[in-house]
Design a protein around this motif. Sequence first.
Motif, PDB file in Angstrom:
ATOM      1  N   THR A 220       0.830  -1.206   0.000  1.00  0.00           N
ATOM      2  CA  THR A 220       0.000   0.000   0.000  1.00  0.00           C
ATOM      3  C   THR A 220       0.865   1.257   0.000  1.00  0.00           C
ATOM      4  O   THR A 220       1.824   1.369   0.750  1.00  0.00           O
ATOM      5  CB  THR A 220      -0.924   0.018   1.228  1.00  0.00           C
ATOM      6  N   ARG A 221       0.485   2.200  -0.835  1.00  0.00           N
ATOM      7  CA  ARG A 221       1.142   3.504  -0.886  1.00  0.00           C
ATOM      8  C   ARG A 221       0.073   4.589  -1.044  1.00  0.00           C
ATOM      9  O   ARG A 221      -1.024   4.314  -1.500  1.00  0.00           O
ATOM     10  CB  ARG A 221       2.116   3.582  -2.075  1.00  0.00           C
ATOM     11  N   GLY A 222       0.401   5.817  -0.648  1.00  0.00           N
ATOM     12  CA  GLY A 222      -0.502   6.932  -0.937  1.00  0.00           C
ATOM     13  C   GLY A 222      -1.439   7.325   0.171  1.00  0.00           C
ATOM     14  O   GLY A 222      -2.537   7.837  -0.115  1.00  0.00           O
ATOM     15  N   GLY A 223      -1.074   7.093   1.416  1.00  0.00           N
ATOM     16  CA  GLY A 223      -1.876   7.577   2.536  1.00  0.00           C
ATOM     17  C   GLY A 223      -3.217   6.881   2.687  1.00  0.00           C
ATOM     18  O   GLY A 223      -3.389   5.722   2.285  1.00  0.00           O
ATOM     19  N   ALA A 224      -4.190   7.618   3.254  1.00  0.00           N
ATOM     20  CA  ALA A 224      -5.510   7.037   3.535  1.00  0.00           C
ATOM     21  C   ALA A 224      -6.222   6.606   2.266  1.00  0.00           C
ATOM     22  O   ALA A 224      -6.904   5.579   2.232  1.00  0.00           O
ATOM     23  CB  ALA A 224      -6.369   8.043   4.300  1.00  0.00           C
ATOM     24  N   GLU A 225      -6.044   7.381   1.188  1.00  0.00           N
ATOM     25  CA  GLU A 225      -6.667   7.001  -0.085  1.00  0.00           C
ATOM     26  C   GLU A 225      -6.093   5.689  -0.595  1.00  0.00           C
ATOM     27  O   GLU A 225      -6.817   4.839  -1.124  1.00  0.00           O
ATOM     28  CB  GLU A 225      -6.445   8.102  -1.113  1.00  0.00           C
ATOM     29  N   GLY A 226      -4.793   5.507  -0.419  1.00  0.00           N
ATOM     30  CA  GLY A 226      -4.160   4.260  -0.847  1.00  0.00           C
ATOM     31  C   GLY A 226      -4.647   3.069  -0.059  1.00  0.00           C
ATOM     32  O   GLY A 226      -4.796   1.965  -0.615  1.00  0.00           O
ATOM     33  N   VAL A 227      -4.912   3.255   1.236  1.00  0.00           N
ATOM     34  CA  VAL A 227      -5.444   2.161   2.054  1.00  0.00           C
ATOM     35  C   VAL A 227      -6.806   1.734   1.539  1.00  0.00           C
ATOM     36  O   VAL A 227      -7.103   0.533   1.423  1.00  0.00           O
ATOM     37  CB  VAL A 227      -5.531   2.579   3.537  1.00  0.00           C
ATOM     38  N   GLY A 228      -7.658   2.723   1.211  1.00  0.00           N
ATOM     39  CA  GLY A 228      -8.976   2.397   0.671  1.00  0.00           C
ATOM     40  C   GLY A 228      -8.901   1.662  -0.644  1.00  0.00           C
ATOM     41  O   GLY A 228      -9.625   0.677  -0.868  1.00  0.00           O
ATOM     42  N   LYS A 229      -8.011   2.110  -1.528  1.00  0.00           N
ATOM     43  CA  LYS A 229      -7.858   1.439  -2.827  1.00  0.00           C
ATOM     44  C   LYS A 229      -7.321   0.026  -2.659  1.00  0.00           C
ATOM     45  O   LYS A 229      -7.784  -0.911  -3.339  1.00  0.00           O
ATOM     46  CB  LYS A 229      -6.926   2.254  -3.717  1.00  0.00           C
TER      47      LYS A 229
END
Length: 258
Positions: A220-229
Amino acid sequence: MFTAIGKVMMNWLDQTGGAADMVRSAGFWLARSRFEFKQFVLQSITIGVDSFGVTALTSLFTGMVLALQAGNTINNIFGDPIFVGTIVSFSLIRELGPVLTGVVVAGRAGAAVTAHIGTMAVTEQLDALYTLGTNPTQYLVIPRMGAFLLTMPVLTVFSNIFGVIGGYLVAVYALGVPGEVYLSDITTFMDAKDFMHGFIKAFIFAFMIATVCCYKGVSTRGGAEGVGKSTTGAVVTCIVLILVLDYFLTAILTAFGI
């Protein structure tokens, strides 16, 4: 068009290779380091015990629907709802039991695993584990993979039981099939290889769900948005792979007489 197809294929191959490398690393650390038994127990409770209720409820009503549809269809053709127990038990134990359990576990426990590891990845907690001399694969991935491999077959067994019970309730109280006849249909036509068919599927689905969800979390990369994706991608990938693998496993196991 070819560029777009190439990008998709390269992305798929990159993720497949990364997941395979993670499995290789898990095997390496499992053989050469201490097993995190406490984490394994905690994850078994989270993945298995906490998923029991929704798995049982899903299977119960699936068995009820199977019995109702099969009974009404057979009754319209032959004038008597015969072999309802056989249809319900074969459908659940060989196919729907492991598939439904895999979908439920992927949607509930798999999403939680991806979100938890993904949050640790974007907040640099995985790097902190390296700094403290702890390998994330050893501490996070191996206990969760072990928990999936242990709990999924057990949940599948309970899923089959509740599905057969649901079919029994509908067959006896809605279709008028004697309970002895329903149970006799199951014991007469089923044998050990039918249970092994579903059990092998459950074990392979568990390995696949654990691999996909742990890898999506670690990468996972990209902060909270990355966690959701990552979480959404893990659940969708698991559900699609369950359905795809179910076909090929059915063909292979049937060819070997299982």
